[in-house]
Enzyme design. Structure first.
Site, PDB file in Angstrom:
ATOM      1  N   SER A   1      -2.273  19.083   7.242  1.00 17.89           N
ATOM      2  CA  SER A   1      -1.247  20.291   7.480  1.00 17.89           C
ATOM      3  C   SER A   1      -2.209  21.204   6.820  1.00 17.89           C
ATOM      4  O   SER A   1      -2.968  21.384   5.871  1.00 17.89           O
ATOM      5  CB  SER A   1      -0.234  20.028   6.385  1.00 17.89           C
ATOM      6  OG  SER A   1       0.716  20.879   6.316  1.00 17.89           O
TER       7      SER A   1
ATOM      8  N   TYR B   1       3.659  17.204  -1.185  1.00 19.37           N
ATOM      9  CA  TYR B   1       3.431  16.958   0.275  1.00 19.37           C
ATOM     10  C   TYR B   1       1.877  17.826   0.342  1.00 19.37           C
ATOM     11  O   TYR B   1       1.179  17.032   0.848  1.00 19.37           O
ATOM     12  CB  TYR B   1       4.035  17.785   1.170  1.00 19.37           C
ATOM     13  CG  TYR B   1       3.812  17.789   2.537  1.00 19.37           C
ATOM     14  CD1 TYR B   1       3.952  16.607   3.322  1.00 19.37           C
ATOM     15  CD2 TYR B   1       3.426  18.926   3.453  1.00 19.37           C
ATOM     16  CE1 TYR B   1       3.996  16.576   4.784  1.00 19.37           C
ATOM     17  CE2 TYR B   1       3.113  18.783   4.609  1.00 19.37           C
ATOM     18  CZ  TYR B   1       3.344  17.744   5.283  1.00 19.37           C
ATOM     19  OH  TYR B   1       3.037  17.698   6.647  1.00 19.37           O
TER      20      TYR B   1
END
Length: 255
Positions: free
Chosen positions: A143, A156
């Site tokens: 990501s 995350y």
């Protein structure tokens, strides 16, 4: 890419499902791994409807990628049914948004268990097989949050950064065996995860959360990410390893 078996984790939806469909379109046999059994059924049903002549090259395996024994058993079944695994795509991931001071121990542990430990477990199982055969390619879907700080996403972001750097280290170790390891890091992508996040106008950005917009002016389609994954799996990328490819419309403003 034909006859090169690829295992995809997190295959039941979003980027994982798009990756499976892209691989099938390229004529590549696919092992679709996910903990979501119903999602796998829906994926296989959709492929059967859209590509009846190619859907038989997809094997679905309900597996928790945190479970070492289950992952090893699944890959054994894949190799017995489809052939040697020469590709792995790590897509499985979870997101539990929360400010750091509100993040629970369980949130932190669960996030790392899937996003980081799951990548380790799947990579270790596949890497052993690939190294013995002297060929293969691994792509971890990370990501852009792994390289750009995000408010409310510390667990995350940290888990994705760890998975990306793990993949680079693995690539260094596997290079002498002819196995390449790369990362594809999407930005905001039209998936159930993004919709559940309710991130507001990600295209325009949000000054209050220190978030830039997307220079290309649109949210990514999962197929945009899948095509980048296919490139890094293919022989067109045969001299690329330990690379992180951002597919975020320029949102990370990376040099």
């Amino acid at each position: 890419m034909r006859d090169r078996v690829t295992a995809v984790t997190g295959a039941a939806g979003g980027i994982g499902a798009a990756t499976v469909a892209a691989l099938v379109s390229a004529g590549r046999p696919v092992a679709a791994l996910d903990i979501d059994q119903d999602g796998l059924r829906a994926l296989c049903g959709d492929l059967q409807e859209r590509r009846p002549n190619e859907a038989h090259t997809v094997q679905a395996h309900t597996v928790d990628i945190r479970d070492r024994a289950a992952v090893e058993a699944a890959l054994d079944k894949v190799e017995a049914g489809l052939g040697p695994v020469t590709g792995l795509v790590n897509v499985a991931g979870v997101l539990r948004p929360s400010p750091v001071v509100s993040t629970t121990d369980d949130d932190w542990a669960a996030t790392f268990a899937v996003n980081t430990t799951g990548v380790f477990v799947a990579c270790r199982a596949a890497a052993r097989r690939m190294a013995e055969r002297g060929q293969g390619a691994i792509v971890t879907v990370g990501s852009n949050a792994g390289g750009v700080p995000r408010t409310g996403m510390a667990a995350y972001a940290a888990s994705k950064a760890a998975a990306a750097h793990f993949t680079r280290c693995l690539g260094l170790e596997l290079a002498p065996h002819g196995v390449r390891c790369n990362i594809v890091s999407p930005g905001s992508t039209d998936t159930p995860m993004l919709r559940a996040l309710g991130a507001g106008d990600v295209v325009e950005g949000d000054l209050a959360s220190f978030r830039t917009g997307i220079p290309l002016g649109r949210v990514a389609d999962p197929r945009d990410v899948a095509e980048a994954v296919l490139f890094l799996l293919s022989e067109k990328a045969r001299h690329i390893t330990m690379h992180e490819l951002y597919v975020d419309g320029g949102a990370a403003l990376r040099a």
